[in-house]
Design a protein around this motif. Structure first.
Motif, PDB file in Angstrom:
ATOM      1  N   ILE A 706       7.441  50.881  56.402  1.00 44.81           N
ATOM      2  CA  ILE A 706       7.998  51.070  57.743  1.00 44.81           C
ATOM      3  C   ILE A 706       8.932  49.878  57.978  1.00 44.81           C
ATOM      4  CG2 ILE A 706       7.494  51.282  60.189  1.00 44.81           C
ATOM      5  CD1 ILE A 706       4.746  52.378  59.417  1.00 44.81           C
ATOM      6  N   LEU A 726       9.610  52.264  63.950  1.00 45.18           N
ATOM      7  CA  LEU A 726       9.240  53.459  63.208  1.00 45.18           C
ATOM      8  C   LEU A 726      10.405  54.458  63.101  1.00 45.18           C
ATOM      9  CD1 LEU A 726       5.648  54.981  63.694  1.00 45.18           C
ATOM     10  CD2 LEU A 726       7.119  55.142  61.682  1.00 45.18           C
ATOM     11  N   GLU A 727      11.640  53.950  63.153  1.00 46.09           N
ATOM     12  CA  GLU A 727      12.784  54.852  63.038  1.00 46.09           C
ATOM     13  C   GLU A 727      13.006  55.284  61.594  1.00 46.09           C
ATOM     14  OE1 GLU A 727      17.573  55.114  64.089  1.00 46.09           O
ATOM     15  OE2 GLU A 727      16.418  53.325  64.659  1.00 46.09           O
ATOM     16  N   VAL A 729      11.428  55.217  57.427  1.00 42.44           N
ATOM     17  CA  VAL A 729      10.380  54.943  56.444  1.00 42.44           C
ATOM     18  C   VAL A 729      10.937  55.262  55.062  1.00 42.44           C
ATOM     19  CG1 VAL A 729       8.449  55.362  58.021  1.00 42.44           C
ATOM     20  CG2 VAL A 729       9.423  57.262  56.714  1.00 42.44           C
ATOM     21  N   LEU A 786       6.318  63.765  60.401  1.00 42.40           N
ATOM     22  CA  LEU A 786       7.000  62.574  60.906  1.00 42.40           C
ATOM     23  C   LEU A 786       7.015  62.614  62.425  1.00 42.40           C
ATOM     24  CD1 LEU A 786      10.008  62.283  58.425  1.00 42.40           C
ATOM     25  CD2 LEU A 786       7.823  61.060  58.375  1.00 42.40           C
ATOM     26  N   ARG A 795      11.924  61.498  65.651  1.00 41.37           N
ATOM     27  CA  ARG A 795      11.793  60.082  65.965  1.00 41.37           C
ATOM     28  C   ARG A 795      11.839  59.218  64.710  1.00 41.37           C
ATOM     29  NH1 ARG A 795       7.716  57.906  70.627  1.00 41.37           N
ATOM     30  NH2 ARG A 795       8.574  55.803  70.778  1.00 41.37           N
ATOM     31  N   THR A 796      11.304  59.709  63.610  1.00 39.64           N
ATOM     32  CA  THR A 796      11.229  58.958  62.365  1.00 39.64           C
ATOM     33  C   THR A 796      11.992  59.697  61.278  1.00 39.64           C
ATOM     34  OG1 THR A 796       9.077  58.036  62.977  1.00 39.64           O
ATOM     35  CG2 THR A 796       9.681  57.956  60.652  1.00 39.64           C
ATOM     36  N   TYR A 797      12.772  58.934  60.488  1.00 43.45           N
ATOM     37  CA  TYR A 797      13.641  59.527  59.485  1.00 43.45           C
ATOM     38  C   TYR A 797      13.458  58.842  58.137  1.00 43.45           C
ATOM     39  CZ  TYR A 797      16.181  61.271  63.581  1.00 43.45           C
ATOM     40  OH  TYR A 797      16.520  61.884  64.770  1.00 43.45           O
TER      41      TYR A 797
END
Length: 847
Positions: A706, A726-727, A729, A786, A795-797
């Motif tokens: 992360i 947490l944008e 990973v 995600l 939110r997470t990419y």
């Protein structure tokens, strides 16, 4: 009336005498220039004729000369120019500018150009030709030109509170201890009283070999003031002073002074940054010695000004030097800086350093207020050149301290000091012991320790850090915390640390407990570390937030931008063994059981669209670290590395163990990094970090890398300041981080702005990585989805085909403490809740 007359008579007589003396006073000021080029001339000798009252012009050619008696004539004398005598008005205050004409005997040709002011230039300048000869002969004159060298070295460092006022001296705590104070040399650094607070001495034998290149220092005696270890770390203090006051080698291109790199006046590029003038020739010596004065072309840059003395023969060796810094230099808190170097001729006809003296006076104000003066004097004797040195001398560590070095008695020091030491300086050892026993001094030190270290010492236990007692976030609301740790007063083997915290909004208790055993009977905060620690922590953590030297619940980090509602409740069970070696290689062998529960806007949802309340892993890890020549200051909470040119290598391997104490996944994580500072002379320095990681195995996103994000308004050097928590990973990545400080190289040349002593900074960060299909829930079943926002937006990419990049330009040294950056995010701008631009601030104390 008689008593009144008796009172006023001496006053009136004194007034008449003063008026009469002032009436005869002669004062002259002005500027001296070259009659041809109109350039101002430094170091011109100006005297009242037939008197010893004289002065030299400053770097801008200005002078002020005062005599209490009537004077009628001035003389101006400068090497390479005709001596000039000028009549002046006696007993008057006047301005008198003079233009000196070059001596025709010393010039083959004089070219007069009208209409334009001809600037100082290097071409056809005899002073520059001389300095280029000195540069060309550096290798043959420096100490490394010999096959082998050995010598004895005595070092003395003295630190004092300077410019101490009578009011401070008269404080109640010092009322019965006036013997602590000494008279200050006002001609050197100003002020009246000194309060010496620290002294250290060291005697060592040094051996150098050219081929192969080796060095060895054997410390045979050392002595220093010992402060109460509850308040001050004596080893850390010594290390910090040693870093600020390093050896002065004028033959190096850059000289490190007060944690800054200054360009040497005989560096390869010196003619481009300095102006040089031949100011005298000492003909009564063999070989003749030429006095060469130098001054910065730009007085704000990190450059010296002063004089060096060079042999007028085929060797062009430096025989002495005396230099400091210009009053306009972009250097913080330094009131005065003076360096003197003395060289002696040896039996081989070369010159070797015999004594160096470095004195620096610090203060918040340029002239007023209490300050701090440090002086380091090093004396060299018993040189031996090109003798056969046995290989056994260089075996082992490069620096060895003899077992009884710190136990030398007074008779040893009296016999072996290579330099004189005053009785007042010797008294410092005993005076500081006396001072530390004062109840008022102890109270003051407790307050200072609380403010700067954050801990309140209670003997065997200390409470802190105070900046974590109060904080807040969206999940916990108001968070209250109290804790502390044991000190070596309880035990040098066993250490315990704990805290208790409570969130008003989530109504949950958090706590931390640890017990540590030190194998080497030293404090676990002292180098080299060798301990085993067991700990348990139940607390919250923001995924993707990684801080250096700052507690996560620091009050100032409570202020964040954007949506900030993701949090983890964690249970950490840890067992760590840490071992450091004298060569600064270390390893950390650890085992961790980690149970995490998402909270706030963070949810763990499996491929069956079911909420997962708890994720448990068991990990075995090995971390290797190598930091050659690393120095650090040991504080109360952590060690602070002192940045230097040497690299730091890190390698960490982590193995996830499925089925061990509830661990749910098998995986392997390999992480490596290299950190290094690059000094670029007058262009400042760059801090560069290269990092890479690879995860093998199928794992959900909480166990991926992360990437370090920052949603506070503080500029963080090792995080991506416009990336959200947490944008992104990844299961594999490489990154580079460059932070460059120009030290005012450009601002120093801008009129008016240069007075603010600002410094330019630029940074660039790039992160290139990705997510293999086996760890991407869009392509693989059995993984967590995600995270998404409440409105359903992603939110997470995973990183795509292009790297994440951001950069910044900033202004540092605002009010000598503040750095403000304008940060730009270059790509991935379509992600929700992101900003293309941002302003971040960072507080940094630096010289």
């Amino acid at each position: 009336m008689k008593p009144i007359h008796s009172f006023f008579l001496p006053v009136v007589l004194s007034f008449i005498l003063q008026v009469n003396a002032f009436a005869q006073r002669t004062a002259v000021s002005g500027t001296v220039r070259d009659a041809v080029t109109k350039e101002t001339l430094p170091n011109v000798s100006v005297f009242f004729k037939d008197t010893q009252i004289g002065i030299q012009t400053d770097v801008n050619g200005k002078y002020t000369l005062v005599s209490p008696n009537p004077q009628s004539e001035l003389s101006f004398n400068y090497v390479g120019y005709r001596t000039v005598f000028k009549n002046i008005l006696p007993s008057a205050t006047q301005e008198f500018d003079i233009a000196l004409v070059p001596d025709a005997k010393a010039l083959d040709e004089v070219i007069i150009i009208g209409g334009k002011k001809v600037k100082y230039r290097n071409k056809d300048n005899p002073a520059v030709e001389l300095i280029r000869q000195v540069i060309a002969h550096k290798d043959e004159n420096r100490i490394k030109s010999y096959n082998t060298v050995s010598f004895r070295q005595y070092e003395k460092m003295l630190f004092s509170l300077s410019n101490v006022s009578d009011k401070f001296k008269g404080k109640k705590m010092f009322r019965n201890y006036q013997f602590l104070f000494q008279e200050q040399d006002s001609t050197l650094i100003g002020g009246k009283n000194l309060l010496p607070v620290y002294i250290q001495e060291k005697l060592a034998d040094t051996y150098l070999s050219k081929n192969p290149e080796k060095n060895k220092t054997i410390v045979i005696g050392e002595k220093q003031v010992q402060f109460d270890s509850r308040y001050i770390d004596n080893k850390g203090l010594k290390t910090y002073f040693d870093r600020m006051y390093q050896d002065i080698d004028i033959y190096k291109n850059n000289i490190s002074v007060i944690s800054n790199e200054f360009l040497s006046p005989i560096s390869d590029g010196a003619p481009a940054f300095y102006k040089f003038f031949i100011t005298d020739t000492l003909k009564n010596q063999k070989p003749q010695i030429i006095e060469l004065s130098f001054t910065p072309r730009n007085t704000n840059d990190m450059l010296f000004e002063g004089k060096i003395y060079v042999t007028n023969d085929s060797h062009y060796a430096v025989t002495g030097a005396s230099f400091g810094v210009n009053k306009n230099i972009n250097l913080n808190f330094v009131r005065a800086l003076k360096i003197d170097l003395d060289f002696e001729a040896n039996d081989k006809g070369k010159y070797s350093l015999s004594k160096s003296n470095l004195l620096a006076d610090f203060g918040i104000g340029k002239t007023k207020g209490i300050g701090f003066t440090g002086e380091r004097t090093v004396t060299f004797k018993n040189y031996e050149f090109d003798t056969v040195l046995p290989d056994t001398i260089f075996q082992g560590k490069s620096t060895v301290v003899l077992a009884d070095a710190a136990k030398r008695n007074d008779q040893f020091w009296e016999k072996n000091r290579l330099d004189t030491i005053s009785k007042n300086q010797l008294k410092i050892y005993g005076n500081i012991d006396t001072l530390q026993n004062l109840p008022s001094f102890k109270r003051t030190m407790k307050i200072v320790t609380l403010l700067f270290a954050g801990y309140q010492n209670l003997g065997p236990y200390e409470i802190g850090p105070v900046n974590t007692f109060y904080s807040f976030n969206n999940v916990e609301g108001l968070r209250l915390r109290v804790g502390g740790r044991t000190t070596p007063e309880l035990s040098k083997r066993y250490y315990f640390e704990n805290y208790l915290a409570y969130g008003i909004k989530d109504e949950k208790w958090k706590f931390f407990l640890s017990g540590t055993y030190s194998f080497n009977n030293k404090s676990i905060y002292e180098f080299p570390q060798n301990y085993i620690r067991a700990s348990f922590q139940r607390d919250t953590k923001i995924p993707g937030q990684e801080l250096q030297f700052v507690q996560e619940d620091n009050f100032l980090l409570s202020f964040k931008r954007g949506v900030n509602d993701m949090l983890l409740y964690n249970d950490f069970y840890r067992l760590d063994y840490v071992k450091e070696f004298e060569n600064h290689f270390s390893y950390n062998l650890g085992f961790k059981k980690w149970s995490q529960t998402p909270a706030g806007g963070l949810n763990y949802i499996n491929s069956n669209n079911q909420l997962v309340n708890r994720l448990t892993t068991s990990e075995l890890s090995l971390q290797l670290r190598y930091a050659p020549n690393e120095k650090f200051y040991q504080g109360k909470i952590y060690r602070v590395p002192i940045a230097d040119r040497y690299p730091v290598f890190n390698l960490r391997y982590t193995a996830g163990l499925k089925g061990v104490l509830g661990g749910e996944y098998n995986y392997h994580n390999l992480l490596g990094s290299i950190d290094k500072r690059f000094y670029l002379s007058q262009l400042g320095y760059s801090d560069v970090t290269v990092e890479g990681s690879y995860i093998a195995g199928k794992v959900p996103f909480p166990l991926l890398d992360i990437h370090r994000a920052n949603q506070t308004y503080a500029y963080q050097l090792n995080s991506y300041n416009l990336m959200n928590f947490l944008e992104f990973v990844s299961d594999h990545y490489v990154s580079i981080n460059i932070d460059h400080n120009f030290n005012g190289f450009f601002f120093n040349k801008v009129p008016l702005i240069k007075r603010l002593k600002l410094r330019e900074v630029v940074s660039f960060k790039a992160l290139y990585g990705g997510l293999r299909n086996e760890n991407n829930p869009n392509f693989q079943t059995g993984l967590y989805q995600l995270p998404i926002y409440e409105n359903g937006a992603q939110r997470t990419y995973a990183l795509g085909n292009e790297p994440y990049m951001e950069g910044s330009v900033g202004v540092g040294n605002i009010f000598k403490l503040l750095r403000i950056d304008l940060v730009k995010r270059f790509n991935y701008l379509n992600n929700p809740e992101v900003s293309e631009w941002g302003i971040r601030a960072r507080v940094k104390f630096d010289f």
